[in-house]
Design a protein around this motif. Structure first.
Motif, PDB file in Angstrom:
ATOM      1  N   GLY A 186       0.791  -1.223   0.000  1.00 54.02           N
ATOM      2  CA  GLY A 186       0.000   0.000   0.000  1.00 54.02           C
ATOM      3  C   GLY A 186       0.822   1.270   0.000  1.00 54.02           C
ATOM      4  O   GLY A 186       0.285   2.363   0.116  1.00 54.02           O
ATOM      5  N   SER A 187       2.131   1.135  -0.111  1.00 51.48           N
ATOM      6  CA  SER A 187       2.992   2.320  -0.146  1.00 51.48           C
ATOM      7  C   SER A 187       3.868   2.249  -1.386  1.00 51.48           C
ATOM      8  O   SER A 187       4.107   1.179  -1.930  1.00 51.48           O
ATOM      9  N   ASN A 188       4.367   3.408  -1.791  1.00 53.26           N
ATOM     10  CA  ASN A 188       5.271   3.454  -2.935  1.00 53.26           C
ATOM     11  C   ASN A 188       6.707   3.161  -2.526  1.00 53.26           C
ATOM     12  O   ASN A 188       7.485   2.637  -3.297  1.00 53.26           O
ATOM     13  N   GLY A 189       7.067   3.539  -1.296  1.00 59.00           N
ATOM     14  CA  GLY A 189       8.435   3.337  -0.835  1.00 59.00           C
ATOM     15  C   GLY A 189       9.434   4.164  -1.614  1.00 59.00           C
ATOM     16  O   GLY A 189      10.560   3.742  -1.836  1.00 59.00           O
ATOM     17  N   GLU A 190       9.024   5.366  -2.024  1.00 56.10           N
ATOM     18  CA  GLU A 190       9.893   6.220  -2.826  1.00 56.10           C
ATOM     19  C   GLU A 190      10.118   7.559  -2.137  1.00 56.10           C
ATOM     20  O   GLU A 190       9.205   8.125  -1.532  1.00 56.10           O
ATOM     21  N   THR A 191      11.344   8.054  -2.243  1.00 54.36           N
ATOM     22  CA  THR A 191      11.688   9.353  -1.691  1.00 54.36           C
ATOM     23  C   THR A 191      12.917   9.886  -2.409  1.00 54.36           C
ATOM     24  O   THR A 191      13.709   9.110  -2.957  1.00 54.36           O
ATOM     25  N   ARG A 192      13.104  11.187  -2.366  1.00 52.49           N
ATOM     26  CA  ARG A 192      14.311  11.818  -2.926  1.00 52.49           C
ATOM     27  C   ARG A 192      15.437  11.803  -1.895  1.00 52.49           C
ATOM     28  O   ARG A 192      16.581  12.107  -2.197  1.00 52.49           O
ATOM     29  N   LEU A 193      15.112  11.453  -0.669  1.00 54.54           N
ATOM     30  CA  LEU A 193      16.069  11.495   0.437  1.00 54.54           C
ATOM     31  C   LEU A 193      16.918  10.225   0.477  1.00 54.54           C
ATOM     32  O   LEU A 193      16.473   9.162   0.039  1.00 54.54           O
ATOM     33  N   PRO A 194      18.135  10.328   1.020  1.00 58.50           N
ATOM     34  CA  PRO A 194      19.001   9.148   1.089  1.00 58.50           C
ATOM     35  C   PRO A 194      18.476   8.133   2.109  1.00 58.50           C
ATOM     36  O   PRO A 194      18.330   8.444   3.285  1.00 58.50           O
ATOM     37  N   ILE A 195      18.169   6.955   1.619  1.00 56.03           N
ATOM     38  CA  ILE A 195      17.642   5.902   2.476  1.00 56.03           C
ATOM     39  C   ILE A 195      18.087   4.558   1.914  1.00 56.03           C
ATOM     40  O   ILE A 195      18.097   4.360   0.709  1.00 56.03           O
ATOM     41  N   GLU A 196      18.499   3.677   2.799  1.00 59.60           N
ATOM     42  CA  GLU A 196      18.892   2.333   2.377  1.00 59.60           C
ATOM     43  C   GLU A 196      17.678   1.425   2.475  1.00 59.60           C
ATOM     44  O   GLU A 196      17.045   1.338   3.525  1.00 59.60           O
ATOM     45  N   LEU A 197      17.351   0.763   1.372  1.00 56.95           N
ATOM     46  CA  LEU A 197      16.208  -0.142   1.364  1.00 56.95           C
ATOM     47  C   LEU A 197      16.670  -1.563   1.656  1.00 56.95           C
ATOM     48  O   LEU A 197      17.648  -2.039   1.078  1.00 56.95           O
ATOM     49  N   VAL A 198      15.964  -2.209   2.558  1.00 59.04           N
ATOM     50  CA  VAL A 198      16.273  -3.583   2.934  1.00 59.04           C
ATOM     51  C   VAL A 198      15.082  -4.449   2.537  1.00 59.04           C
ATOM     52  O   VAL A 198      13.948  -4.175   2.947  1.00 59.04           O
ATOM     53  N   PRO A 199      15.329  -5.487   1.741  1.00 59.48           N
ATOM     54  CA  PRO A 199      14.224  -6.378   1.373  1.00 59.48           C
ATOM     55  C   PRO A 199      13.808  -7.224   2.574  1.00 59.48           C
ATOM     56  O   PRO A 199      14.643  -7.625   3.383  1.00 59.48           O
ATOM     57  N   ALA A 200      12.521  -7.460   2.673  1.00 63.94           N
ATOM     58  CA  ALA A 200      11.992  -8.287   3.761  1.00 63.94           C
ATOM     59  C   ALA A 200      10.717  -8.946   3.280  1.00 63.94           C
ATOM     60  O   ALA A 200      10.066  -8.439   2.356  1.00 63.94           O
ATOM     61  N   PRO A 201      10.331 -10.056   3.892  1.00 61.33           N
ATOM     62  CA  PRO A 201       9.041 -10.656   3.534  1.00 61.33           C
ATOM     63  C   PRO A 201       7.931  -9.620   3.733  1.00 61.33           C
ATOM     64  O   PRO A 201       7.920  -8.889   4.721  1.00 61.33           O
ATOM     65  N   VAL A 202       7.030  -9.563   2.771  1.00 55.77           N
ATOM     66  CA  VAL A 202       5.960  -8.566   2.796  1.00 55.77           C
ATOM     67  C   VAL A 202       4.739  -9.161   3.492  1.00 55.77           C
ATOM     68  O   VAL A 202       4.211 -10.188   3.064  1.00 55.77           O
ATOM     69  N   ILE A 203       4.318  -8.507   4.571  1.00 59.92           N
ATOM     70  CA  ILE A 203       3.138  -8.937   5.307  1.00 59.92           C
ATOM     71  C   ILE A 203       2.165  -7.768   5.343  1.00 59.92           C
ATOM     72  O   ILE A 203       2.490  -6.713   5.870  1.00 59.92           O
ATOM     73  N   ASP A 204       1.006  -7.977   4.772  1.00 55.52           N
ATOM     74  CA  ASP A 204      -0.002  -6.925   4.722  1.00 55.52           C
ATOM     75  C   ASP A 204      -0.811  -6.972   6.022  1.00 55.52           C
ATOM     76  O   ASP A 204      -1.888  -7.564   6.083  1.00 55.52           O
ATOM     77  N   LEU A 205      -0.252  -6.354   7.059  1.00 54.31           N
ATOM     78  CA  LEU A 205      -0.857  -6.380   8.381  1.00 54.31           C
ATOM     79  C   LEU A 205      -0.621  -5.026   9.029  1.00 54.31           C
ATOM     80  O   LEU A 205       0.459  -4.457   8.917  1.00 54.31           O
ATOM     81  N   SER A 206      -1.633  -4.524   9.711  1.00 51.76           N
ATOM     82  CA  SER A 206      -1.474  -3.247  10.396  1.00 51.76           C
ATOM     83  C   SER A 206      -2.051  -3.351  11.802  1.00 51.76           C
ATOM     84  O   SER A 206      -2.910  -4.195  12.080  1.00 51.76           O
ATOM     85  N   SER A 207      -1.585  -2.473  12.663  1.00 56.88           N
ATOM     86  CA  SER A 207      -2.135  -2.398  14.016  1.00 56.88           C
ATOM     87  C   SER A 207      -3.610  -2.019  13.964  1.00 56.88           C
ATOM     88  O   SER A 207      -4.406  -2.489  14.781  1.00 56.88           O
ATOM     89  N   THR A 208      -3.983  -1.178  13.001  1.00 58.32           N
ATOM     90  CA  THR A 208      -5.387  -0.787  12.836  1.00 58.32           C
ATOM     91  C   THR A 208      -6.254  -2.021  12.605  1.00 58.32           C
ATOM     92  O   THR A 208      -7.311  -2.188  13.223  1.00 58.32           O
ATOM     93  N   GLU A 209      -5.806  -2.893  11.706  1.00 60.18           N
ATOM     94  CA  GLU A 209      -6.556  -4.121  11.426  1.00 60.18           C
ATOM     95  C   GLU A 209      -6.662  -4.994  12.676  1.00 60.18           C
ATOM     96  O   GLU A 209      -7.718  -5.561  12.960  1.00 60.18           O
ATOM     97  N   LEU A 210      -5.577  -5.094  13.424  1.00 62.93           N
ATOM     98  CA  LEU A 210      -5.602  -5.918  14.641  1.00 62.93           C
ATOM     99  C   LEU A 210      -6.552  -5.351  15.686  1.00 62.93           C
ATOM    100  O   LEU A 210      -7.296  -6.095  16.324  1.00 62.93           O
ATOM    101  N   ARG A 211      -6.562  -4.029  15.847  1.00 61.96           N
ATOM    102  CA  ARG A 211      -7.512  -3.428  16.800  1.00 61.96           C
ATOM    103  C   ARG A 211      -8.940  -3.740  16.396  1.00 61.96           C
ATOM    104  O   ARG A 211      -9.786  -4.060  17.248  1.00 61.96           O
ATOM    105  N   GLN A 212      -9.213  -3.714  15.091  1.00 64.13           N
ATOM    106  CA  GLN A 212     -10.560  -4.024  14.609  1.00 64.13           C
ATOM    107  C   GLN A 212     -10.899  -5.495  14.843  1.00 64.13           C
ATOM    108  O   GLN A 212     -12.019  -5.830  15.215  1.00 64.13           O
ATOM    109  N   ARG A 213      -9.925  -6.364  14.641  1.00 65.10           N
ATOM    110  CA  ARG A 213     -10.165  -7.793  14.901  1.00 65.10           C
ATOM    111  C   ARG A 213     -10.517  -8.024  16.372  1.00 65.10           C
ATOM    112  O   ARG A 213     -11.400  -8.826  16.676  1.00 65.10           O
ATOM    113  N   PHE A 214      -9.808  -7.345  17.265  1.00 66.21           N
ATOM    114  CA  PHE A 214     -10.140  -7.483  18.692  1.00 66.21           C
ATOM    115  C   PHE A 214     -11.542  -6.950  18.964  1.00 66.21           C
ATOM    116  O   PHE A 214     -12.327  -7.578  19.670  1.00 66.21           O
ATOM    117  N   ALA A 215     -11.869  -5.810  18.395  1.00 63.93           N
ATOM    118  CA  ALA A 215     -13.190  -5.204  18.600  1.00 63.93           C
ATOM    119  C   ALA A 215     -14.304  -6.114  18.091  1.00 63.93           C
ATOM    120  O   ALA A 215     -15.382  -6.185  18.691  1.00 63.93           O
TER     121      ALA A 215
END
Length: 190
Positions: A135-164
């Motif tokens: 859900g993000s572009n992951g793009e910027t003009r600023l210096p940043i080192e990108l590290v690959p990682a397994p992609v998990i589509d999970l958010s704290s917002t979703e978890l709060r809703q699951r608890f609710a």
């Protein structure tokens, strides 16, 4: 020179996505440790029904307990008030001048990094490390080192809703964190 990762956020609640992201950066960049740093009052998001700063700190501490290279950074909770990364990292680098700090952020934060408070000065204090998030572009003009990682589509917002909604959260958050949430009755958990 000690290499320290800093992973800030609300951790409301902390979940496996946070842990995977931190672990991947820890190993790819050969960091000595990663410190999890919950915000006291985050400048970007706050809702009146959220867990308290102390509860978020406690949940994060439970989430990282099994990894000896994951530590808690209490600075922002101890300071209280709204947290700005520049102020925090200026203080941390002053206390630990012999350490290199690597500020770990997700793709959603990469997209808005240029809007951060005193970003140009912050870039002089730390190395930014980005990990892509769905859900993000992951793009910027600023210096940043990108590290690959397994992609998990999970958010704290979703978890709060699951608890609710009294839905299952198995494997999405550490079991001790789930137990804490249920015992504290957070997010409408039963």
């Amino acid at each position: 020179m000690k290499k320290i990762g800093i992973m800030g956020g609300t951790f409301n609640p902390p979940h496996i996505g946070h842990l995977i992201m931190a672990n991947e950066v820890l190993h790819v960049l050969k960091l000595d440790e990663v410190r999890f740093m919950p915000n006291a009052i985050p400048p970007h998001k706050h809702k009146s029904n959220d867990a308290t700063a102390q509860q978020r700190f406690a949940m994060t501490e439970l989430a990282i307990a099994s990894n000896r290279r994951f530590k808690m950074e209490p600075y922002e909770i101890q300071q209280g008030g709204i947290s700005y990364s520049y102020d925090t990292l200026k203080a941390l680098t002053a206390v630990e001048p012999d350490s290199d700090f690597y500020f770990i952020i997700g793709g959603d934060m990469i997209d808005t990094l240029h809007t951060w408070h005193r970003i140009d000065e912050l870039l002089q204090l730390v190395h930014f490390v980005g990990v892509f998030r769905p859900g993000s572009n992951g793009e910027t003009r600023l210096p940043i080192e990108l590290v690959p990682a397994p992609v998990i589509d999970l958010s704290s917002t979703e978890l709060r809703q699951r608890f609710a909604d009294n839905r299952d959260v198995t494997y999405l958050i550490p079991q001790k964190v789930e137990q804490f949430i249920r015992e504290e009755g957070l997010y409408g958990a039963k």
